[in-house]
Design an enzyme around this catalytic site. Structure first.
Site, PDB file in Angstrom:
ATOM      1  CE  LYS A  68      -3.588   2.440   2.518  1.00  8.75           C
ATOM      2  NZ  LYS A  68      -4.546   2.410   3.624  1.00  8.75           N
ATOM      3  CE  LYS A  71      -6.131   1.776  -0.473  1.00  8.70           C
ATOM      4  NZ  LYS A  71      -6.718   1.719   0.835  1.00  8.70           N
TER       5      LYS A  71
HETATM    6  C1  PBG Z   1      -7.006   3.509   5.434  1.00  8.40           C
HETATM    7  C2  PBG Z   1      -7.518   3.463   4.035  1.00  8.40           C
HETATM    8  C3  PBG Z   1      -7.389   4.452   3.063  1.00  8.40           C
HETATM    9  C4  PBG Z   1      -8.021   3.968   1.929  1.00  8.40           C
HETATM   10  C5  PBG Z   1      -8.524   2.713   2.246  1.00  8.40           C
HETATM   11  N1  PBG Z   1      -8.179   2.409   3.549  1.00  8.40           N
HETATM   12  C6  PBG Z   1      -6.839   5.828   3.141  1.00  8.40           C
HETATM   13  C7  PBG Z   1      -5.419   6.023   3.411  1.00  8.40           C
HETATM   14  O1  PBG Z   1      -4.629   5.108   3.585  1.00  8.40           O
HETATM   15  O2  PBG Z   1      -5.031   7.196   3.468  1.00  8.40           O
HETATM   16  C8  PBG Z   1      -8.159   4.681   0.633  1.00  8.40           C
HETATM   17  C9  PBG Z   1      -9.193   4.123  -0.290  1.00  8.40           C
HETATM   18  C10 PBG Z   1      -9.516   5.005  -1.424  1.00  8.40           C
HETATM   19  O3  PBG Z   1      -8.858   6.046  -1.662  1.00  8.40           O
HETATM   20  O4  PBG Z   1     -10.476   4.682  -2.143  1.00  8.40           O
HETATM   21  N2  PBG Z   1      -7.974   2.966   6.319  1.00  8.40           N
END
Ligand code: PBG
Length: 345
Positions: free
Chosen positions: A200, A252
């Site tokens: 991520k 992601k």
């Molecule tokens: C954190 C989380 C995020 C997203 C999913 N889970 C935000 C981040 O890490 O800042 C982003 C998902 C999206 O942008 O659609 N719980």
């Protein structure tokens, strides 16, 4: 009689008709491969539009249940739930509270559609902390990895108890998969699966999501999420999550990270998913609203490219729409004996 002006090798033969193209397609989207992320807002009496994500709402518990039935009827594979609590605090208490919005919504979802869809829950503190970080902070205000693991373990038990079928660890703390797996096993939740958001990245494409969950974050997440510059490090995170017991791993965002996704898919012994995140969604919607791109073709191409790169399943805010379109395309196919062009409407 081949010469420079008359080639014998003609790949175009396989592109000549819709039926031939359909037959030789290497990648297909299928409703079962799509997962819809959903937001449920505590205390809401009406669904609330998310301005930066046209067409996506923060659900009330009632509108959430209606949407779940629609998602199940569309035949998608699952839903990923995010809670938007009314109250936040430094340690994210709402995340471990059985009456917290995410746990309440999970119970409702499992009761409504738990046999038809895999009900998945975001396991991360950022929606529940007043500082907006994915973990708890130490005395200096830095995100404290190991203290956060203790809270994740509690959150995992609350989510498993609410019936979540797949805990989705998106916090990017070191050792989170092992810590949560161990907590689940010790508490008798050996059958609850764990998804590691293994690779991520600290991405600007999460921008609209911050509005979706009313994030209070000041600053960024670069001390725990991956640097977009790093491909090899993404694979390292994937390997660690698998060795810690992740049942599924995720890359992601999706479209800007197809190289990481392809690397992961080439070696992973467990399913590999990708998340087409909020900014990817909103860019398509915004360009389409301006008439700059063909909306449906762009959506299909974006999802197809993510599958082609190696995703077994995709989280996408387009999931239900695309699943419905795939189904109606199949049912509208030219019946045998009718000429092309006279399609049943
Ligand atoms: C954190 C989380 C995020 C997203 C999913 N889970 C935000 C981040 O890490 O800042 C982003 C998902 C999206 O942008 O659609 N719980």
């Amino acid at each position: 009689m081949s010469d420079l002006l008359h080639p014998t090798v003609r790949p175009r033969r396989l592109r000549a008709t819709p039926a031939m193209r359909r037959l030789v397609a290497e990648t297909r989207l299928h409703p079962a491969d799509l997962i819809l992320p959903m937001f449920i807002r505590e205390g809401a009496s009406e669904p609330v539009q998310i301005n930066s994500m046209p067409g996506v709402v923060q659900h009330t518990l009632e509108s959430f249940e209606r949407a779940l039935v629609g998602a199940a009827e569309a035949g998608i594979g699952g839903v990923m739930l995010f809670g938007v609590p009314e109250e936040k605090d430094a340690v994210g208490s709402g995340a471990v509270d059985p009456k917290g919005i995410l746990n309440v919504a999970t119970r409702a979802a499992v009761a409504a559609v738990g046999d038809a869809l895999v009900v998945q829950t975001d396991l991360c503190l950022d929606e529940f902390t007043d500082h907006g970080h994915c973990g708890v902070l130490d005395a200096d205000g830095a995100v404290d990895n190991d203290a956060s693991l203790l809270v994740y373990r509690e959150m995992a038990l609350a989510q498993a108890d609410a019936g979540s079928q797949l805990l989705s660890l998106s916090g990017m703390m070191d050792g989170q998969v092992a810590a949560v797996r161990n907590a689940l096993d010790e508490a008798g939740y050996g059958n609850t699966a764990v998804l590691g958001y293994a690779a991520k990245y600290a991405s600007a494409f999460y921008g609209p999501f911050r509005e979706a969950v009313q994030s209070s974050l000041v600053g960024d997440r670069r001390s725990y999420q991956l640097d977009p510059a790093n491909r090899r490090e993404g694979l390292r995170e994937v390997e660690l999550d698998i060795s810690e017991g992740a049942d599924i791993v995720m890359v992601k965002p999706a479209m800007s990270y197809l190289d990481v996704l392809a690397d992961t898919a080439a070696t992973s012994p467990v399913p590999v998913w990708a998340y087409q995140v909020s900014g990817e969604y909103s860019m398509i919607e915004a360009a389409a609203a301006n008439g700059w791109i063909d909306r449906e073709r762009t959506i299909d191409e974006s999802l197809t490219s993510i599958k082609r790169a190696g995703a077994d399943a995709i989280l996408s805010y387009f999931a239900v729409e695309v699943a419905e379109r795939l189904r109606s395309q199949e049912s509208l196919r030219t019946p045998v004996g009718r000429s092309a062009g006279r399609r049943a409407k």
